[in-house]
Design an enzyme around this catalytic site. Structure first.
Site, PDB file in Angstrom:
ATOM      1  N   ASP A   1      32.378  50.565  49.373  1.00 12.36           N
ATOM      2  CA  ASP A   1      31.852  49.531  50.093  1.00 12.36           C
ATOM      3  C   ASP A   1      31.521  50.188  51.369  1.00 12.36           C
ATOM      4  OD1 ASP A   1      30.880  46.920  50.897  1.00 12.36           O
ATOM      5  OD2 ASP A   1      32.695  46.446  51.753  1.00 12.36           O
ATOM      6  N   SER A   2      30.529  49.415  52.011  1.00 18.04           N
ATOM      7  CA  SER A   2      30.313  49.849  53.384  1.00 18.04           C
ATOM      8  C   SER A   2      31.708  49.889  54.318  1.00 18.04           C
ATOM      9  CB  SER A   2      29.440  48.950  54.109  1.00 18.04           C
ATOM     10  OG  SER A   2      29.885  47.724  54.096  1.00 18.04           O
TER      11      SER A   2
ATOM     12  N   CYS B   1      29.698  46.324  46.656  1.00 17.94           N
ATOM     13  CA  CYS B   1      29.072  45.783  47.573  1.00 17.94           C
ATOM     14  C   CYS B   1      27.647  45.366  47.284  1.00 17.94           C
ATOM     15  CB  CYS B   1      28.616  47.208  48.700  1.00 17.94           C
ATOM     16  SG  CYS B   1      27.685  46.954  49.987  1.00 17.94           S
ATOM     17  N   ASN B   2      27.577  44.175  47.606  1.00 18.08           N
ATOM     18  CA  ASN B   2      26.092  43.590  46.876  1.00 18.08           C
ATOM     19  C   ASN B   2      24.878  44.415  47.708  1.00 18.08           C
ATOM     20  OD1 ASN B   2      26.990  40.560  45.490  1.00 18.08           O
ATOM     21  ND2 ASN B   2      28.211  41.274  47.468  1.00 18.08           N
ATOM     22  N   THR B   3      24.942  44.723  48.945  1.00 18.10           N
ATOM     23  CA  THR B   3      23.734  45.440  49.718  1.00 18.10           C
ATOM     24  C   THR B   3      23.562  46.583  48.996  1.00 18.10           C
ATOM     25  OG1 THR B   3      24.641  44.299  51.528  1.00 18.10           O
ATOM     26  CG2 THR B   3      22.948  45.745  51.886  1.00 18.10           C
TER      27      THR B   3
ATOM     28  N   TYR C   1      26.065  47.867  56.563  1.00 19.58           N
ATOM     29  CA  TYR C   1      25.023  48.395  55.875  1.00 19.58           C
ATOM     30  C   TYR C   1      23.879  47.264  55.760  1.00 19.58           C
ATOM     31  CZ  TYR C   1      27.203  52.164  52.822  1.00 19.58           C
ATOM     32  OH  TYR C   1      27.889  53.191  52.591  1.00 19.58           O
ATOM     33  N   GLY C   2      24.002  45.721  56.039  1.00 19.42           N
ATOM     34  CA  GLY C   2      23.337  44.895  56.029  1.00 19.42           C
ATOM     35  C   GLY C   2      21.905  44.922  56.585  1.00 19.42           C
TER      36      GLY C   2
ATOM     37  N   CYS D   1      28.596  38.630  49.468  1.00 19.47           N
ATOM     38  CA  CYS D   1      28.763  39.728  50.164  1.00 19.47           C
ATOM     39  C   CYS D   1      30.492  39.655  50.054  1.00 19.47           C
ATOM     40  CB  CYS D   1      28.391  39.670  51.794  1.00 19.47           C
ATOM     41  SG  CYS D   1      29.319  40.839  52.797  1.00 19.47           S
ATOM     42  N   THR D   2      30.698  40.996  49.586  1.00 19.82           N
ATOM     43  CA  THR D   2      32.340  41.053  49.457  1.00 19.82           C
ATOM     44  C   THR D   2      33.075  41.125  50.639  1.00 19.82           C
ATOM     45  OG1 THR D   2      32.138  43.533  49.629  1.00 19.82           O
ATOM     46  CG2 THR D   2      31.870  42.793  47.342  1.00 19.82           C
ATOM     47  N   HIS D   3      32.693  40.990  51.752  1.00 20.47           N
ATOM     48  CA  HIS D   3      33.418  40.690  52.846  1.00 20.47           C
ATOM     49  C   HIS D   3      33.806  39.238  53.078  1.00 20.47           C
ATOM     50  CE1 HIS D   3      32.091  44.540  54.047  1.00 20.47           C
ATOM     51  NE2 HIS D   3      33.055  44.620  55.308  1.00 20.47           N
TER      52      HIS D   3
ATOM     53  N   GLU E   1      35.712  43.569  59.319  1.00 22.29           N
ATOM     54  CA  GLU E   1      36.190  44.849  59.764  1.00 22.29           C
ATOM     55  C   GLU E   1      37.296  45.037  60.815  1.00 22.29           C
ATOM     56  OE1 GLU E   1      35.221  47.760  58.056  1.00 22.29           O
ATOM     57  OE2 GLU E   1      34.527  46.218  56.427  1.00 22.29           O
TER      58      GLU E   1
HETATM   59  N1  DGL Z   1      30.191  43.882  51.764  1.00 22.86           N
HETATM   60  C1  DGL Z   1      28.961  44.223  51.479  1.00 22.86           C
HETATM   61  C2  DGL Z   1      28.098  43.616  50.772  1.00 22.86           C
HETATM   62  O1  DGL Z   1      28.824  43.002  49.868  1.00 22.86           O
HETATM   63  C3  DGL Z   1      28.017  44.971  52.747  1.00 22.86           C
HETATM   64  C4  DGL Z   1      28.084  44.256  54.238  1.00 22.86           C
HETATM   65  C5  DGL Z   1      27.435  45.135  55.076  1.00 22.86           C
HETATM   66  O2  DGL Z   1      27.879  46.299  55.331  1.00 22.86           O
HETATM   67  O3  DGL Z   1      26.730  44.628  55.540  1.00 22.86           O
HETATM   68  O4  DGL Z   1      26.980  43.131  50.667  1.00 22.86           O
END
Ligand code: DGL
Length: 283
Positions: free
Chosen positions: A26-27, A89-91, A58-59, A199-201, A167
């Site tokens: 993931d990011s 990570c979805n992004t 990453y977003g 988003c996985t966060h 984070e």
């Molecule tokens: N956790 C990530 C996701 O599922 C990326 C979040 C990020 O880095 O912006 O999209």
């Protein structure tokens, strides 16, 4: 008829393949929500986790940059012997899943906001999606809506600030609730009874979300579905580890400062996990 030696070799190779670890990235540390679901579903598997903490979030990054980073992390994990890759990570999935599948010979399991199950569960006909700007503006997300939304209204909401907070190990409190209030308001105003955590966060914010939205609103996460899909793909490739009493291990890596990320990892994952730095190329 192959010799006993050849048969032993073949078995050893097959065993090596099955006993190899699974690479997850993931990011940052958000993908731990997916890793948790994988650990629950596949207790015998050894897991490698790579966080690109030097580049999170990453977003707001360009598609090209995210794709480049995904390739670097995947290369690292495959170099560590990963038998399969999970893009937690979805992004990154939105812009890099195809490139990873082209580049690497191992099964690649990706994830995207769970539009289909959310559309099936809404009673008000309105679904909200919380995700990063990168995911929401991707062609892949547009295609998902086209395919599954039907007559359901889907209200999308980018959530700047939430990834950085997680984070930093911040999962509740006045600042988080202030941000969530702002992001949930348009969803509530539209009458959404189902909210996708795209988003996985965001699963780390479920206690705060739950107490703000109340018990009626359905929160849709994707971690368990990703773990099921991973199990299917491994089984299909003959790569599922035999549950032979082996307790799976986890090994955590970061491109960031391990001394900074370590305590947050411990808070989000539990126990006393060790976080190692990913060596810079040429170092
Ligand atoms: N956790 C990530 C996701 O599922 C990326 C979040 C990020 O880095 O912006 O999209």
């Amino acid at each position: 008829m192959p010799s006993a030696e050849a048969r032993t070799d073949a078995r050893a190779q097959a065993g090596d393949g099955r006993n190899a670890p699974i690479g997850v990235f993931d990011s940052g540390l958000g993908g731990l929500s997916v890793l948790r679901a994988i650990r629950t579903r596949l207790p015998a598997e050894d897991l490698l986790y790579a966080a690109d903490a030097a580049r999170v979030p990453y977003g707001s990054r360009s598609a090209g940059e995210i794709r480049e980073r995904a390739l670097v992390l995947a290369e690292f994990l495959v170099g560590q012997g990963a038998k399969a890759l999970v893009i937690a990570c979805n992004t990154a999935t939105a812009v890099a899943a195809d490139a990873l599948r082209e580049r690497f010979p191992v099964p690649v399991v990706a994830m995207e906001p769970a539009i289909k199950p959310a559309v099936a569960s809404t009673r008000t006909g309105v679904v909200g999606v919380l995700a990063t700007e990168g995911t929401l503006s991707s062609a892949r997300f547009a295609a998902l809506l086209e395919q599954y939304a039907g007559s359901v209204r889907v209200v999308t909401q980018p959530c700047p600030g939430l990834v950085a907070a997680v984070e930093a190990g911040e999962t509740d409190g006045a600042r988080i609730r202030g941000l969530l209030e702002e992001y949930l308001q348009p969803l509530e105003a539209a009458g959404a009874d189902t909210v996708i955590l795209g988003c996985t966060h965001y699963p780390f914010l479920v206690p705060a979300l739950r107490s703000m939205l109340g018990p009626e609103v359905i929160l849709v996460e994707t971690g368990a579905a990703v773990a099921r899909q991973l199990e299917r793909r491994l089984a299909g490739h003959g790569l599922l580890r035999d549950p032979d009493g082996h307790a799976g291990s986890e090994c955590f890596w970061t491109t960031g400062d391990a001394a900074v990320g370590g305590p947050v990892l411990a808070r989000l994952w539990g126990g006393e996990p060790r976080l190692c730095a990913i060596p810079e190329p040429g170092a």
